[in-house]
Motif scaffolding. Structure first.
Motif, PDB file in Angstrom:
ATOM      1  N   VAL A 225       0.821  -0.764  -0.452  1.00 52.69           N
ATOM      2  CA  VAL A 225      -0.252  -0.273   0.102  1.00 52.69           C
ATOM      3  C   VAL A 225       0.721   1.170   0.205  1.00 52.69           C
ATOM      4  O   VAL A 225       1.874   1.657   0.403  1.00 52.69           O
ATOM      5  N   ARG A 226      -0.322   2.357  -0.199  1.00 51.48           N
ATOM      6  CA  ARG A 226       1.064   3.587  -0.423  1.00 51.48           C
ATOM      7  C   ARG A 226       0.923   3.663   1.190  1.00 51.48           C
ATOM      8  O   ARG A 226       0.146   3.676   1.989  1.00 51.48           O
ATOM      9  N   THR A 227       1.712   4.760   1.526  1.00 48.03           N
ATOM     10  CA  THR A 227       2.246   4.380   2.875  1.00 48.03           C
ATOM     11  C   THR A 227       1.439   6.190   3.383  1.00 48.03           C
ATOM     12  O   THR A 227       1.137   6.138   4.265  1.00 48.03           O
ATOM     13  N   ASP A 228       0.651   6.854   2.159  1.00 49.63           N
ATOM     14  CA  ASP A 228      -0.186   8.165   2.908  1.00 49.63           C
ATOM     15  C   ASP A 228      -1.454   7.095   2.474  1.00 49.63           C
ATOM     16  O   ASP A 228      -3.091   7.995   2.831  1.00 49.63           O
ATOM     17  N   GLN A 229      -1.993   6.088   3.009  1.00 47.16           N
ATOM     18  CA  GLN A 229      -3.404   5.120   2.805  1.00 47.16           C
ATOM     19  C   GLN A 229      -3.705   5.035   4.262  1.00 47.16           C
ATOM     20  O   GLN A 229      -5.094   5.162   3.907  1.00 47.16           O
ATOM     21  N   PRO A 230      -2.801   4.094   4.954  1.00 54.75           N
ATOM     22  CA  PRO A 230      -3.073   3.631   5.570  1.00 54.75           C
ATOM     23  C   PRO A 230      -4.593   4.730   7.077  1.00 54.75           C
ATOM     24  O   PRO A 230      -3.577   5.627   7.173  1.00 54.75           O
ATOM     25  N   VAL A 231      -5.818   4.502   7.221  1.00 53.97           N
ATOM     26  CA  VAL A 231      -6.541   5.003   8.017  1.00 53.97           C
ATOM     27  C   VAL A 231      -6.766   4.468   9.211  1.00 53.97           C
ATOM     28  O   VAL A 231      -6.595   5.339  10.817  1.00 53.97           O
ATOM     29  N   HIS A 232      -7.171   2.998   8.675  1.00 50.46           N
ATOM     30  CA  HIS A 232      -7.881   2.123  10.553  1.00 50.46           C
ATOM     31  C   HIS A 232      -7.228   0.807  10.763  1.00 50.46           C
ATOM     32  O   HIS A 232      -7.412   0.059   9.308  1.00 50.46           O
ATOM     33  N   LEU A 233      -6.638   0.597  11.353  1.00 49.76           N
ATOM     34  CA  LEU A 233      -6.288  -0.617  11.170  1.00 49.76           C
ATOM     35  C   LEU A 233      -7.027  -1.467  11.925  1.00 49.76           C
ATOM     36  O   LEU A 233      -7.432  -1.462  13.690  1.00 49.76           O
ATOM     37  N   GLN A 234      -7.339  -2.770  12.248  1.00 53.02           N
ATOM     38  CA  GLN A 234      -8.731  -3.265  13.057  1.00 53.02           C
ATOM     39  C   GLN A 234      -8.160  -5.290  13.269  1.00 53.02           C
ATOM     40  O   GLN A 234      -8.115  -5.225  12.195  1.00 53.02           O
ATOM     41  N   VAL A 235      -8.422  -5.308  14.189  1.00 57.01           N
ATOM     42  CA  VAL A 235      -8.304  -6.973  14.182  1.00 57.01           C
ATOM     43  C   VAL A 235      -9.997  -7.768  13.931  1.00 57.01           C
ATOM     44  O   VAL A 235     -11.036  -6.748  14.389  1.00 57.01           O
ATOM     45  N   MET A 236      -9.226  -8.472  13.402  1.00 58.98           N
ATOM     46  CA  MET A 236     -10.468  -9.547  12.865  1.00 58.98           C
ATOM     47  C   MET A 236     -10.702 -10.606  13.793  1.00 58.98           C
ATOM     48  O   MET A 236     -10.778 -11.089  14.421  1.00 58.98           O
ATOM     49  N   GLY A 237     -12.243 -11.562  13.493  1.00 57.04           N
ATOM     50  CA  GLY A 237     -12.151 -12.375  14.464  1.00 57.04           C
ATOM     51  C   GLY A 237     -11.453 -13.691  13.936  1.00 57.04           C
ATOM     52  O   GLY A 237     -10.759 -14.456  15.430  1.00 57.04           O
TER      53      GLY A 237
END
Length: 277
Positions: A225-237
């Motif tokens: 991914v482009r480094t200016d793209q991450p917004v939200h990191l979430q743990v999945m089940g």
């Protein structure tokens, strides 16, 4: 009636020139105007004659084929160049990244036939300026050397600014600044540009070598991914992770890359919404 394709052969080895000329002689539409043994002789001939295709060796004394190609790339409508080489791995990588063709010595008849077919397709395009742009970018990429840790004061590696995607009847130069994320798709990569997804024939691992690590980060074995793209990191089940991007896409994140991603998202210089654990 098939129009003749005017070509020249540039190689310092006489045997290589004879072999390539003989191979071309089996295709009546291909006309070999001359065979030359140096870049200087080729430059002089090209200044006086119209040529459609140049079969160009890379390793030549005094002036390499890449140096000649660099000067031809400055033209608005350069001839189509098919690089012929037995060496120069980095250059070959660059050719593939920019959808330009090459012949690796010694080549088989089948590989040669495919090269000529690709050349016919390229010559049918009306996008010579796009080809000139792709050739110039390819020559920059051919100078790329992977960074060596622990060494300071050495020239910085050259990173890609664009890639060239070729499909039937079309050639398109895509700026990496417009790419939000890149996904693996077998022998191809998917370049995600907002609503558009463009397929490009190159392995993700090979493309990664030419990406600026300040601009792109791998988050999964099949995702960069482009480094200016991450917004939200979430743990999945299932214990995995999912990353939301500014473009609206969501991509998987694997444990191998989670620490580097978290570090990126916590950097104060980069605005982030959240980074959940």
């Amino acid at each position: 009636m098939t129009m003749a394709i005017r070509s020249i052969i540039v190689d310092d080895e006489e045997h290589a020139r004879i072999t390539l000329g003989y191979a071309l002689g089996k295709y009546p539409e291909w006309q070999v105007l001359t065979s030359l043994k140096s870049a200087a002789a080729a430059r002089e001939f090209l200044a006086q004659n119209t040529v459609d295709v140049v079969f160009l060796d890379i390793q030549m004394p005094r002036e390499s084929g890449l140096e000649l190609a660099r000067s031809l790339a400055a033209q608005s409508r350069p001839p189509l160049i098919i690089f012929v080489t037995a060496y120069n791995v980095h250059a070959i990588d660059a050719f593939e990244l920019h959808a330009l063709d090459y012949l690796l010595k010694p080549f088989s008849q089948d590989r040669f036939a495919k090269t000529l077919e690709r050349a016919r397709e390229m010559l049918s395009l009306t996008q010579q300026p796009a080809y000139a742009q792709a050739l110039a970018a390819c020559l920059v990429a051919s100078q790329h050397k992977p960074a060596e840790p622990g060494k300071s004061g050495e020239p910085q590696p050259v990173y890609l600014q664009q890639v060239t995607v070729r499909s039937v009847g079309e050639m398109e130069c895509i700026r990496l600044a417009d790419v939000h994320w890149i996904g693996a798709a077998g022998n191809y990569v998917e370049l995600h540009l907002g609503p558009r997804v463009v397929l490009h024939r190159v392995a993700l691992s090979k493309l990664e070598e030419y990406l600026d690590p300040r601009q792109f980060i791998r988050v999964h074995r099949g995702v960069i991914v482009r480094t200016d793209q991450p917004v939200h990191l979430q743990v999945m089940g299932n214990g995995g992770y999912q990353l939301s991007l500014r473009s609206g896409s969501e991509v998987a994140v694997s444990k191998n890359y989670i620490d580097a991603l978290r570090q990126l998202m916590l950097e104060p210089a980069l605005p982030r919404i959240s980074a959940s654990s």
